[in-house]
Write a protein that holds these residues in place. Sequence first.
Motif, PDB file in Angstrom:
ATOM      1  N   THR A  11       0.858  -1.177   0.000  1.00  0.00           N
ATOM      2  CA  THR A  11       0.000   0.000   0.000  1.00  0.00           C
ATOM      3  C   THR A  11       0.899   1.232   0.000  1.00  0.00           C
ATOM      4  N   GLU A  12       0.304   2.377  -0.379  1.00  0.00           N
ATOM      5  CA  GLU A  12       1.123   3.578  -0.564  1.00  0.00           C
ATOM      6  C   GLU A  12       0.867   4.583   0.543  1.00  0.00           C
ATOM      7  N   LEU A  13       1.941   5.105   1.104  1.00  0.00           N
ATOM      8  CA  LEU A  13       1.829   6.195   2.077  1.00  0.00           C
ATOM      9  C   LEU A  13       1.684   7.519   1.323  1.00  0.00           C
ATOM     10  N   ALA A  14       1.272   8.557   2.064  1.00  0.00           N
ATOM     11  CA  ALA A  14       1.019   9.854   1.434  1.00  0.00           C
ATOM     12  C   ALA A  14       2.237  10.379   0.686  1.00  0.00           C
ATOM     13  N   ASN A  15       3.459  10.019   1.115  1.00  0.00           N
ATOM     14  CA  ASN A  15       4.638  10.529   0.416  1.00  0.00           C
ATOM     15  C   ASN A  15       5.101   9.620  -0.721  1.00  0.00           C
ATOM     16  N   GLY A  16       4.260   8.625  -1.073  1.00  0.00           N
ATOM     17  CA  GLY A  16       4.563   7.777  -2.228  1.00  0.00           C
ATOM     18  C   GLY A  16       5.337   6.515  -1.885  1.00  0.00           C
ATOM     19  N   VAL A  17       5.838   6.397  -0.649  1.00  0.00           N
ATOM     20  CA  VAL A  17       6.572   5.177  -0.253  1.00  0.00           C
ATOM     21  C   VAL A  17       5.575   4.021  -0.140  1.00  0.00           C
ATOM     22  N   ARG A  18       5.955   2.861  -0.676  1.00  0.00           N
ATOM     23  CA  ARG A  18       5.056   1.710  -0.626  1.00  0.00           C
ATOM     24  C   ARG A  18       5.473   0.752   0.495  1.00  0.00           C
TER      25      ARG A  18
END
Length: 279
Positions: A11-18
């Motif tokens: 899943t993706e965090l708000a800063n784009g890190v998965r």
Amino acid sequence: MTCKGTETTTTELANGVRVPLIGLGTWPLRGEDAAAAVSQAISNGYRHIDTAENYANESAVGEGIRRSGIARSELFLTTKFNTRWHSRSGVREAFGNSVQQLGTDYLDLFLVHWPNPAQGRYVDACEELQNLVDDGSIRAWGVSNFKPSHLKAVQGAGLAVPLNQVQVDPEHGQPDQLAYHRGHGIVTAAYSPLGRSGGFLSHPAVDGPAKELGKTPAQIVLRWHVQHGRVAVPKSADSQRQQQNLDVFNFRLNQQHMAAIDALETGAAPRLDSDTYFH
Ligand code: A2P
């Protein structure tokens, strides 16, 4: 994006890190037990390992990672720090300690383990975590055991909270807490995702689909977490259990299955109250 067949396993965090949706929980493993469990989990396909300063196993987790031979870049490593470090310089020191123990030079995810509102410095800790992201020391930050009141204080300082790791299982769904996360783009990570007593594993809402789909009850519960978009970090040192806990991306629960598991919710609070409990 990481996919298994047609299914996303991250899943993706708000800063784009998965973040890999399934990670290995490591509490209360220590020493050789922890090192062996981590190395075995990595050879079983795990790419996300969850530890904490307070578990007193970071150096053993690091040993397990080294033993596995995996490249650091292939792994998603989460750790958490205690409330004594809730200050600008303290968070830096906690980061230095954790990377040294783990034998790495960066973290994928670094979490405030408990808010300790009486001490009242968790917002400072979050601000410094954002600085660690900005200077490349960590890829992402988050919190753990934060109630909406704590999250609001962090957000009030102008920070978007990327992830909150809280206790969630079918009987402890904390509906208001999780609704708050959904409403604010906060990814939920579930600790103790199979519950401590595991009584619900034999409930027909779990056992029924397990029999129908040829899966174990633990796989049904982990699949329920994943379909809700949650990260889950089940702990097991047992190789077969590790394998089944990761193997939840090749089947789907239907709406009725999901609703029946949702209905196991008791409304009970999590085991530990983060307004008063901390370390
Ligand atoms: P074990 O460690 O003996 O495998 P936590 O709440 O800390 O995540 O702990 C998870 C609990 O769920 C542990 O008691 C663990 O037991 C148990 N567990 C982990 N995987 C499975 C599984 N596939 N089936 C049944 N129980 C499991």
